[in-house]
Design a protein around this motif. Structure first.
Motif, PDB file in Angstrom:
ATOM      1  N   LEU A 574       0.775  -0.910   0.013  1.00  0.00           N
ATOM      2  CA  LEU A 574      -0.154  -0.350   0.640  1.00  0.00           C
ATOM      3  C   LEU A 574       0.762   1.469   0.245  1.00  0.00           C
ATOM      4  CD1 LEU A 574      -2.246  -2.387   0.814  1.00  0.00           C
ATOM      5  CD2 LEU A 574      -3.059  -0.392   2.230  1.00  0.00           C
ATOM      6  N   THR A 575       0.909   2.082  -0.834  1.00  0.00           N
ATOM      7  CA  THR A 575       1.188   3.330  -0.755  1.00  0.00           C
ATOM      8  C   THR A 575       0.591   4.647  -0.628  1.00  0.00           C
ATOM      9  OG1 THR A 575       0.933   3.727  -3.314  1.00  0.00           O
ATOM     10  CG2 THR A 575       2.343   2.214  -2.504  1.00  0.00           C
ATOM     11  N   TYR A 576       0.944   5.440  -0.030  1.00  0.00           N
ATOM     12  CA  TYR A 576       0.386   6.906   0.427  1.00  0.00           C
ATOM     13  C   TYR A 576       1.018   8.153  -0.521  1.00  0.00           C
ATOM     14  CZ  TYR A 576      -1.435  10.819   2.954  1.00  0.00           C
ATOM     15  OH  TYR A 576      -1.891  11.872   3.057  1.00  0.00           O
ATOM     16  N   THR A 577       0.026   8.613  -1.320  1.00  0.00           N
ATOM     17  CA  THR A 577       1.434   9.789  -1.587  1.00  0.00           C
ATOM     18  C   THR A 577       0.651  11.605  -1.706  1.00  0.00           C
ATOM     19  OG1 THR A 577       2.265   8.475  -3.814  1.00  0.00           O
ATOM     20  CG2 THR A 577       2.654  10.749  -3.850  1.00  0.00           C
ATOM     21  N   PRO A 578       1.362  11.728  -1.173  1.00  0.00           N
ATOM     22  CA  PRO A 578      -0.210  13.094  -0.564  1.00  0.00           C
ATOM     23  C   PRO A 578       0.231  14.405  -1.319  1.00  0.00           C
ATOM     24  CG  PRO A 578       1.653  12.650   1.332  1.00  0.00           C
ATOM     25  CD  PRO A 578       1.826  11.732   0.229  1.00  0.00           C
ATOM     26  N   SER A 579       0.794  14.415  -2.088  1.00  0.00           N
ATOM     27  CA  SER A 579       0.794  15.058  -3.534  1.00  0.00           C
ATOM     28  C   SER A 579       0.368  14.736  -4.841  1.00  0.00           C
ATOM     29  CB  SER A 579       2.886  15.134  -4.139  1.00  0.00           C
ATOM     30  OG  SER A 579       3.234  14.354  -4.440  1.00  0.00           O
ATOM     31  N   ASN A 580      -0.519  13.324  -4.368  1.00  0.00           N
ATOM     32  CA  ASN A 580      -1.564  13.062  -5.456  1.00  0.00           C
ATOM     33  C   ASN A 580      -2.526  14.075  -5.110  1.00  0.00           C
ATOM     34  OD1 ASN A 580      -0.153  11.094  -7.396  1.00  0.00           O
ATOM     35  ND2 ASN A 580      -0.407   9.616  -5.852  1.00  0.00           N
ATOM     36  N   ALA A 581      -3.642  13.646  -6.259  1.00  0.00           N
ATOM     37  CA  ALA A 581      -4.699  14.137  -6.251  1.00  0.00           C
ATOM     38  C   ALA A 581      -5.260  13.493  -5.561  1.00  0.00           C
ATOM     39  CB  ALA A 581      -5.660  13.895  -7.918  1.00  0.00           C
ATOM     40  N   PRO A 582      -6.718  13.803  -4.487  1.00  0.00           N
ATOM     41  CA  PRO A 582      -7.572  13.019  -3.215  1.00  0.00           C
ATOM     42  C   PRO A 582      -7.482  11.556  -4.239  1.00  0.00           C
ATOM     43  CG  PRO A 582      -7.795  15.407  -3.175  1.00  0.00           C
ATOM     44  CD  PRO A 582      -7.103  15.254  -4.535  1.00  0.00           C
ATOM     45  N   GLU A 583      -8.044  11.067  -4.667  1.00  0.00           N
ATOM     46  CA  GLU A 583      -8.653  10.095  -5.032  1.00  0.00           C
ATOM     47  C   GLU A 583      -7.391   8.813  -5.445  1.00  0.00           C
ATOM     48  OE1 GLU A 583      -9.527  12.559  -9.066  1.00  0.00           O
ATOM     49  OE2 GLU A 583      -9.687  12.770  -6.705  1.00  0.00           O
ATOM     50  N   TRP A 584      -6.803  10.171  -5.958  1.00  0.00           N
ATOM     51  CA  TRP A 584      -4.834   8.380  -6.103  1.00  0.00           C
ATOM     52  C   TRP A 584      -4.316   8.457  -4.818  1.00  0.00           C
ATOM     53  CZ3 TRP A 584      -6.442   5.379  -9.935  1.00  0.00           C
ATOM     54  CH2 TRP A 584      -6.851   5.351 -10.838  1.00  0.00           C
ATOM     55  N   GLN A 585      -4.760   9.262  -3.415  1.00  0.00           N
ATOM     56  CA  GLN A 585      -3.411   9.457  -3.106  1.00  0.00           C
ATOM     57  C   GLN A 585      -3.356   7.963  -1.996  1.00  0.00           C
ATOM     58  OE1 GLN A 585      -4.861  12.527  -0.496  1.00  0.00           O
ATOM     59  NE2 GLN A 585      -3.756  14.123  -0.995  1.00  0.00           N
ATOM     60  N   ILE A 586      -4.092   7.803  -1.662  1.00  0.00           N
ATOM     61  CA  ILE A 586      -3.553   5.897  -1.696  1.00  0.00           C
ATOM     62  C   ILE A 586      -4.060   4.905  -3.167  1.00  0.00           C
ATOM     63  CG2 ILE A 586      -4.597   4.293  -0.295  1.00  0.00           C
ATOM     64  CD1 ILE A 586      -5.394   5.685   1.871  1.00  0.00           C
ATOM     65  N   GLU A 587      -2.491   3.877  -2.562  1.00  0.00           N
ATOM     66  CA  GLU A 587      -3.314   2.904  -4.473  1.00  0.00           C
ATOM     67  C   GLU A 587      -2.007   1.743  -4.236  1.00  0.00           C
ATOM     68  OE1 GLU A 587      -1.800   4.574  -7.723  1.00  0.00           O
ATOM     69  OE2 GLU A 587      -0.819   6.381  -6.680  1.00  0.00           O
ATOM     70  N   MET A 588      -2.713   0.500  -4.584  1.00  0.00           N
ATOM     71  CA  MET A 588      -2.057  -0.387  -4.529  1.00  0.00           C
ATOM     72  C   MET A 588      -0.701  -0.511  -5.422  1.00  0.00           C
ATOM     73  SD  MET A 588      -3.468  -2.161  -2.251  1.00  0.00           S
ATOM     74  CE  MET A 588      -5.694  -2.684  -1.594  1.00  0.00           C
ATOM     75  N   GLY A 589       0.427  -0.964  -4.838  1.00  0.00           N
ATOM     76  CA  GLY A 589       0.928  -1.311  -5.626  1.00  0.00           C
ATOM     77  C   GLY A 589       1.079  -1.700  -6.677  1.00  0.00           C
ATOM     78  N   ASN A 590       2.268  -1.845  -7.568  1.00  0.00           N
ATOM     79  CA  ASN A 590       1.856  -2.896  -8.833  1.00  0.00           C
ATOM     80  C   ASN A 590       2.841  -4.401  -8.844  1.00  0.00           C
ATOM     81  OD1 ASN A 590       0.693  -0.945 -10.558  1.00  0.00           O
ATOM     82  ND2 ASN A 590       2.367   0.141 -10.955  1.00  0.00           N
ATOM     83  N   VAL A 591       2.004  -4.457  -7.461  1.00  0.00           N
ATOM     84  CA  VAL A 591       2.552  -6.066  -7.522  1.00  0.00           C
ATOM     85  C   VAL A 591       2.409  -7.022  -8.058  1.00  0.00           C
ATOM     86  CG1 VAL A 591       2.561  -8.000  -5.809  1.00  0.00           C
ATOM     87  CG2 VAL A 591       2.343  -5.727  -4.934  1.00  0.00           C
ATOM     88  N   GLY A 592       1.763  -7.487  -8.842  1.00  0.00           N
ATOM     89  CA  GLY A 592       1.224  -8.130 -10.126  1.00  0.00           C
ATOM     90  C   GLY A 592       2.244  -8.065 -10.981  1.00  0.00           C
ATOM     91  N   ARG A 593       2.246  -7.034 -11.540  1.00  0.00           N
ATOM     92  CA  ARG A 593       3.637  -6.353 -12.786  1.00  0.00           C
ATOM     93  C   ARG A 593       5.304  -7.241 -12.275  1.00  0.00           C
ATOM     94  NH1 ARG A 593       3.794  -4.256 -17.290  1.00  0.00           N
ATOM     95  NH2 ARG A 593       1.272  -4.353 -17.431  1.00  0.00           N
ATOM     96  N   HIS A 594       5.226  -6.012 -10.977  1.00  0.00           N
ATOM     97  CA  HIS A 594       6.285  -6.930 -10.657  1.00  0.00           C
ATOM     98  C   HIS A 594       7.169  -8.008 -10.079  1.00  0.00           C
ATOM     99  CE1 HIS A 594       6.003  -2.347  -8.041  1.00  0.00           C
ATOM    100  NE2 HIS A 594       6.209  -2.088  -9.770  1.00  0.00           N
ATOM    101  N   TYR A 595       6.112  -8.610  -9.493  1.00  0.00           N
ATOM    102  CA  TYR A 595       6.245 -10.372  -9.161  1.00  0.00           C
ATOM    103  C   TYR A 595       5.962 -10.691 -10.968  1.00  0.00           C
ATOM    104  CZ  TYR A 595       5.412 -14.813  -7.719  1.00  0.00           C
ATOM    105  OH  TYR A 595       6.198 -16.133  -7.494  1.00  0.00           O
ATOM    106  N   TYR A 596       5.868 -10.862 -11.931  1.00  0.00           N
ATOM    107  CA  TYR A 596       5.892 -11.168 -13.284  1.00  0.00           C
ATOM    108  C   TYR A 596       7.314 -10.845 -14.086  1.00  0.00           C
ATOM    109  CZ  TYR A 596       5.160 -12.622 -17.845  1.00  0.00           C
ATOM    110  OH  TYR A 596       4.477 -13.259 -19.244  1.00  0.00           O
ATOM    111  N   GLU A 597       8.136  -9.294 -13.859  1.00  0.00           N
ATOM    112  CA  GLU A 597       8.950  -9.449 -14.208  1.00  0.00           C
ATOM    113  C   GLU A 597       9.987  -9.973 -13.579  1.00  0.00           C
ATOM    114  OE1 GLU A 597       8.888  -5.044 -14.561  1.00  0.00           O
ATOM    115  OE2 GLU A 597       7.500  -5.360 -16.269  1.00  0.00           O
ATOM    116  N   TRP A 598       9.957 -10.439 -12.450  1.00  0.00           N
ATOM    117  CA  TRP A 598      11.055 -10.563 -11.242  1.00  0.00           C
ATOM    118  C   TRP A 598      10.856 -12.287 -10.890  1.00  0.00           C
ATOM    119  CZ3 TRP A 598       9.556 -13.601  -6.500  1.00  0.00           C
ATOM    120  CH2 TRP A 598      10.565 -14.104  -5.910  1.00  0.00           C
TER     121      TRP A 598
END
Length: 613
Positions: A574-598
């Motif tokens: 989970l990531t929290y980016t205060p500088s993002n627009a409010p609806e995109w401040q909390i996001e799930m990381g790109n774990v599926g993409r990261h894992y596949y490439e790893w």
């Protein structure tokens, strides 16, 4: 006649005592990941959102209580006591006994507070939930803002069909927000035409079928008095009747219905006047009735998935309980009527999801369909599409392999074959930190910890950002890494690329520690607590336990240095980016993409590819 009329269902309510001696404890909860149960809860929470009511979340104790009661019904099917209000009771000494009443069962499972229960016999949790919403007493249990927790369980084995929903409030309050809740909400379309009664009977003496039942609930202080309730359509007044209910949840609710079934394709206007807490009020709104088999929707908002397929057998018609004087007779299913299950609309699905297993389609549509349809503004739970489906080794599955679907945010796994699928999100974060690829319950293929940035741009353009490998020395992938509870403290800890933990006064202010997970001994960021509590999925299965503390990291986002709060869980980052627009401040990381490439040492595709072996 509307499909909502053709099933016998029952409702009960209790306030739990702090402690109660019960003979046994239910088994651990497992059904909350069932795709049909997940879809049903997503629909309930969508309806609650239309009213400005917070979503229900699975409580593991209520879930265990519900599953214990469903198992009791399965083991004792045919017992004449399991009829009417007896559907809410268990008999000591019978197989699977977990508590005589729902009060006993919830307490035995570890839940205290106020509990309500709906029971259905349709063979489909989705269909029963749809029926509940089309009634009064059963609807009010699902849409009451004071209930925040839920447990849902079902049995559908041959002739044995049983659905149970337990709602819970840790502490019962006699006032709640929003102060008013009208159903159907203003501008609803797809409303049913008729109502054939329920038990307890909300309209004693009424001639059924009536029109679709309308409710106006008041959750504020004082009492509710209704002076008038009128319904008009096509410029003229429609014959109707109204009253204030007398039940546990309906005592401050206006109950309204047209005397005869409504007309297809007609818009109805409702106006209610009276006093609340001694102050006069006027409430008015409108909705459109259709066939009764259409999905409910609000103009400009997401609707539940449409109804398509059917279970194998017809709903069971059990006698209704006698709770109030002169209860209405049981609704009787017409010949050939069957509860129908919800599936995602194929024409609205992206290519990868459309080609996936139906259970994956339902999961994605319920969670991310509203995002794709631009009906809600928030980050993706899974991703805009599945970009590859692949058969991967897993020793305990048939043929030692299972089909998995990769999304940006996760890998969705189809377990235990195609006929009775169990859908899970993979333990990808744990594997990338550990440097091992799980290929069986106890089998792993060795790799190296993933040198992939936890957040921000890719490694090629972001080589100084902390990675999954940076967490290898602090994550609870081995024992002895628990930390002390720090609820309420400001989060200042930082994570560097080499795994060192520091502290920074320049990190964004405002983020604090929230809950504490005692299993592995980690604090969860309060802002992530809030986000996770709004997900209508079980956290253990979709997110997993926290493996680390939340840390501030400095990373490049579009080549701009950015502070991001990250926290690793078993299945997600989970990531929290205060500088993002409010609806995109909390996001799930790109774990599926990261894992596949790893795992495959190959760039993940951006568009869907056909399944591969």
């Amino acid at each position: 006649m509307s499909r909502r009329a053709f099933v016998s269902l029952f409702v009960a309510v209790a306030i739990l005592a702090p402690a109660l001696l019960v003979l046994s404890r239910p088994t651990s909860a497992v059904q909350e990941t069932n795709p049909e149960i997940v879809t049903a809860l997503e629909s309930i929470n969508l309806y609650r959102s239309w009213l400005g009511i917070a979503p229900l979340t699975f409580d593991r104790n209520l879930q265990a209580s519900s599953e214990g009661h469903a198992n009791y019904y399965r083991l004792n099917y045919g017992d004449p006591n399991l009829a009417g209000m007896g559907l809410h009771q268990q008999t000591p000494g019978k197989p699977g006994f977990t508590g005589g009443s729902m009060k006993d069962r919830a307490t035995a499972a570890g839940y205290t507070g106020s509990v309500n229960e709906n029971v259905g016999l349709s063979g489909s949790m989705i269909w029963s939930t749809d029926w509940f919403i089309g009634t009064i007493n059963h609807r009010l249990t699902l849409l009451d803002p004071r209930y925040t927790h839920i447990g849902m369980a079902a049995v559908n084995e041959g002739d044995i069909k049983f659905e149970v929903i337990n709602l819970g409030a840790p502490k019962w309050e006699y006032q709640a927000e929003p102060e008013w809740a009208a159903w159907p909400p203003d501008n609803t379309i797809g409303v049913g035409l008729s109502f054939s009664g329920e038990a307890p009977n909300p309209f004693p003496g009424a001639s059924f079928p009536t029109g679709y039942p309308i409710t106006l609930s008041y959750h504020g202080p004082g009492e509710l008095t209704v002076q008038s309730a009128t319904i008009t359509a096509n410029g003229g007044r429609v014959e109707s009747f109204s009253s204030v209910g007398s039940g546990w949840l309906s005592s401050k609710t206006a109950l309204i219905a047209t005397s005869a079934p409504m007309q297809n394709g007609t818009t109805y206007e409702v106006a209610v006047t009276g006093s609340a807490n001694g102050e006069p009020f006027i409430k008015s709104w409108s909705f459109t009735a259709t066939t009764g088999d259409d999905k409910l929707a609000l103009t400009g908002q997401a609707a539940p998935p449409p109804v398509t397929s059917t279970p194998e057998s017809e709903p069971t018609n059990e006698p209704e309980p006698t709770v109030e004087p002169s209860p209405s007779p049981s609704p009787t299913p017409p010949a050939g009527s069957r509860p129908r299950q919800v599936a995602a609309p194929e024409m609205n699905l992206p290519d990868g999801v459309a080609a996936s297993h139906p259970a994956v389609q339902k999961l994605w549509w319920a969670s991310d369909g509203p995002v794709a349809e631009e009906q809600v503004k928030r980050s993706w739970l899974w991703g805009p599409d599945s970009w590859i489906a692949i058969s991967e080794r897993y020793d305990e599955e048939p043929n030692r392999a299972r089909m998995v679907h990769y999304f940006d945010k996760a890998r969705v796994e189809i377990n235990r074959g195609e006929t009775q699928p169990e859908v899970t999100a993979g333990l990808l974060v744990r594997d990338m930190i550990l440097g091992s690829i799980q290929v069986g319950d106890t089998e792993f293929n060795e790799n190296t910890p993933a040198n992939v940035p936890l957040a921000g741009d890719g490694y090629e353009f972001n080589p100084d950002a902390p990675t999954y490998a940076s967490l290898s020395g602090v994550a609870s992938t081995e024992e002895g890494r628990a930390v002390a509870q720090r609820a309420g403290e400001v989060i200042r800890e930082t994570l560097s690329t080499n795994g060192a933990i520091g502290a920074s006064e320049s990190a964004p202010a405002g983020a604090t520690y929230g809950s504490y997970d005692e299993t592995l001994g980690h604090n969860v960021a309060a802002i992530f607590d809030t986000y996770l509590s709004g997900l209508a999925v079980d956290q253990n299965v979709s997110v997993g336990l926290p493996l680390t503390e939340p840390y501030w990291v400095q990373t490049l986002v579009a080549q701009e240095p950015t502070w991001v709060l990250v926290q690793a869980f078993e299945r997600r980052v989970l990531t929290y980016t205060p500088s993002n627009a409010p609806e995109w401040q909390i996001e799930m990381g790109n774990v599926g993409r990261h894992y596949y490439e790893w795992r495959y040492d190959n760039e993940a595709p951006n568009t869907y590819r056909e399944p591969a072996g």
